[in-house]
Write an enzyme that holds these catalytic residues in place. Structure first.
Site, PDB file in Angstrom:
ATOM      1  N   GLY A   2      24.838  40.011   1.886  1.00 25.11           N
ATOM      2  CA  GLY A   2      24.840  39.300   0.605  1.00 25.11           C
ATOM      3  C   GLY A   2      26.073  39.576  -0.231  1.00 25.11           C
ATOM      4  N   GLN A   3      26.096  38.986  -1.447  1.00 23.82           N
ATOM      5  CA  GLN A   3      27.289  39.081  -2.295  1.00 23.82           C
ATOM      6  C   GLN A   3      27.592  40.538  -2.656  1.00 23.82           C
ATOM      7  OE1 GLN A   3      26.994  37.736  -6.389  1.00 23.82           O
ATOM      8  NE2 GLN A   3      29.159  37.172  -6.447  1.00 23.82           N
TER       9      GLN A   3
ATOM     10  N   ASP B  59      20.494  43.525   7.543  1.00 22.62           N
ATOM     11  CA  ASP B  59      20.127  42.278   6.870  1.00 22.62           C
ATOM     12  C   ASP B  59      19.272  41.468   7.846  1.00 22.62           C
ATOM     13  OD1 ASP B  59      21.886  40.702   4.249  1.00 22.62           O
ATOM     14  OD2 ASP B  59      20.166  39.800   5.279  1.00 22.62           O
ATOM     15  N   ILE B  60      18.720  40.362   7.365  1.00 19.25           N
ATOM     16  CA  ILE B  60      17.925  39.495   8.267  1.00 19.25           C
ATOM     17  C   ILE B  60      18.831  38.482   8.959  1.00 19.25           C
ATOM     18  CG2 ILE B  60      15.708  39.693   7.077  1.00 19.25           C
ATOM     19  CD1 ILE B  60      16.386  37.049   5.646  1.00 19.25           C
TER      20      ILE B  60
ATOM     21  N   TYR C   5      12.659  34.666 -10.993  1.00 19.02           N
ATOM     22  CA  TYR C   5      13.591  35.764 -10.685  1.00 19.02           C
ATOM     23  C   TYR C   5      13.561  36.813 -11.806  1.00 19.02           C
ATOM     24  CZ  TYR C   5      18.269  37.860  -9.900  1.00 19.02           C
ATOM     25  OH  TYR C   5      19.335  38.721  -9.695  1.00 19.02           O
TER      26      TYR C   5
ATOM     27  N   LYS D 139      12.285  40.672 -11.714  1.00 17.39           N
ATOM     28  CA  LYS D 139      13.183  41.789 -12.054  1.00 17.39           C
ATOM     29  C   LYS D 139      12.582  42.648 -13.170  1.00 17.39           C
ATOM     30  CE  LYS D 139      16.494  41.200  -9.096  1.00 17.39           C
ATOM     31  NZ  LYS D 139      16.654  42.197  -7.996  1.00 17.39           N
TER      32      LYS D 139
ATOM     33  N   GLY E  95      20.314  44.173   2.901  1.00 17.75           N
ATOM     34  CA  GLY E  95      20.949  43.008   2.279  1.00 17.75           C
ATOM     35  C   GLY E  95      22.458  43.096   2.374  1.00 17.75           C
TER      36      GLY E  95
ATOM     37  N   ASP F 194      14.260  43.447   8.757  1.00 20.09           N
ATOM     38  CA  ASP F 194      13.527  42.678   7.741  1.00 20.09           C
ATOM     39  C   ASP F 194      12.807  43.652   6.822  1.00 20.09           C
ATOM     40  OD1 ASP F 194      10.993  40.010   7.824  1.00 20.09           O
ATOM     41  OD2 ASP F 194      11.986  41.085   6.177  1.00 20.09           O
TER      42      ASP F 194
HETATM   43  C1  AKB Z   1      21.794  34.783 -10.805  1.00 17.42           C
HETATM   44  O1  AKB Z   1      22.547  34.009 -11.391  1.00 17.42           O
HETATM   45  O2  AKB Z   1      20.659  34.483 -10.432  1.00 17.42           O
HETATM   46  C2  AKB Z   1      22.282  36.195 -10.528  1.00 17.42           C
HETATM   47  C3  AKB Z   1      21.979  37.085 -11.667  1.00 17.42           C
HETATM   48  C4  AKB Z   1      22.545  36.856 -12.995  1.00 17.42           C
HETATM   49  O3  AKB Z   1      21.241  38.055 -11.498  1.00 17.42           O
HETATM   50  N1  AKB Z   1      23.706  36.166 -10.274  1.00 17.42           N
END
Ligand code: AKB
Length: 322
Positions: A11-12, A34-35, A143, A147, A8, A52
């Site tokens: 990414g950021q 990264d992909i 998400y 997590k 990754g 990947d």
């Molecule tokens: C998001 O906003 O989805 C992420 C996070 C808070 O994990 N930046």
């Protein structure tokens, strides 16, 4: 020196983390993958390969061929984007982690794994002010669910198989190197770009939505400090709270206006407002500070000055790059 794999890297977090790791471990020892292509300095500053993480056979061959000792897995679908494709986001966020944990279990050379958790593991029943390390966690987003499940998998692989996997519950992360990637906290990045590009911003959260934020240099140092800490100093086998500073869109707007007086904002909350309203407003990160000496160098003022200067340079708007 250890060989390090960053998954990754475009990414950021990854695009800043690779630079930090290459300063410590040497450019040739940090493999950025990264992909999709990464920023030029990442691709030209050391080994880069399209990889990947969902392809476990390609992944294990890469890890064995390059004698990888540490893996930073940063690939994930963030909160806003995950709500648009829930099952696909779940599969990506979970299979990528399980692929890496399984390989870390099997391949002896792999000594440590880093995997990012998030404030998204908390939900509307979690205390929202000074949210504790150990508390109620009933996330309402795909998400956040991924997590929370990921944290439990990390704890399982540590206890069952001795995999040294470490994690941080990142708050909103603010950086200038890459533009927003579909997160709920990403207004805090967009607002700086739009202030310079258009001197106006249409904010997708309401003005008084307080969220914990962290400037990327502080996040990168905390991440590397956690991975370098002696394992015996760590009281947690899952993810550490990290808090940074709590801020609202209105406060960010007011700070930017001290640099760009003509900057205008309007607030048009979208579906991400309900996500933000389910997350903490501030975080208790005392366990991270106690276990591995976590600290911060940036507040809103110092960060805003640097963000506007660096984005101004990046976009060629040198009047903002004061
Ligand atoms: C998001 O906003 O989805 C992420 C996070 C808070 O994990 N930046």
């Amino acid at each position: 020196m250890d060989n390090i794999l960053v998954i990754g890297a475009a990414g950021q977090i990854g695009s800043d983390l690779v630079v930090g790791l290459r300063k410590i471990y040497g450019s040739s020892n940090v493999f950025a993958t990264d992909i999709k292509p990464a920023p030029q300095d990442i691709m030209e500053g050391g080994p880069f390969q399209i990889l990947d993480v969902m392809d476990d056979k390609q992944l294990i061959h890469f890890i064995i061929r390059h004698k990888i000792n540490q893996i930073y897995l940063l690939a994930a679908v963030l909160s806003g984007n995950a709500e648009k494709l829930p099952v696909q986001a779940w599969e990506i966020n979970m299979k990528s982690l399980l692929n890496v944990l399984e390989i870390a279990k099997m391949v002896e050379d792999v000594k440590k794994v880093f995997w990012p958790s998030s404030i998204a593991v908390f939900g509307p029943t979690t205390p929202r002010l000074h949210t504790p390390q150990l508390t109620i966690m009933e996330p309402i987003t795909v998400y956040g669910i991924s997590k929370l499940a990921g944290e439990r998998w990390c704890d399982y692989y540590f206890n069952k198989f001795g995999v040294d996997v470490r994690s941080i519950r990142y708050p909103g992360l603010i950086s200038y190197k890459t533009e927003a990637g579909g997160g709920t906290t990403d207004y805090s990045v967009e607002i700086f770009y739009e202030a310079i590009r258009k001197k106006q911003y249409n904010c997708f959260l309401s003005e008084n939505t307080a969220l914990p934020m962290l400037y990327m240099p502080d996040a990168i140092r905390a991440t590397i400090d956690l991975m370098e800490a002696p394992r015996e100093k760590l009281s947690l086998n899952s993810a550490y709270n990290l808090g940074g500073f709590s801020v609202t869109p209105k406060r960010v707007y007011e700070e930017i206006r001290t640099h760009i007086p003509e900057f205008k904002i309007e607030y048009n909350p979208d579906f991400r407002q309900a996500i933000a309203d389910s997350w903490p407003q501030s975080i208790d990160d005392s366990v991270a500070k106690k276990d591995w000496g976590c600290y911060y160098e940036y507040d809103l003022e110092k960060m805003s000055t640097e963000m506007l200067r660096e984005i101004g340079r990046k976009l060629g708007h040198f009047d903002s790059a004061q």
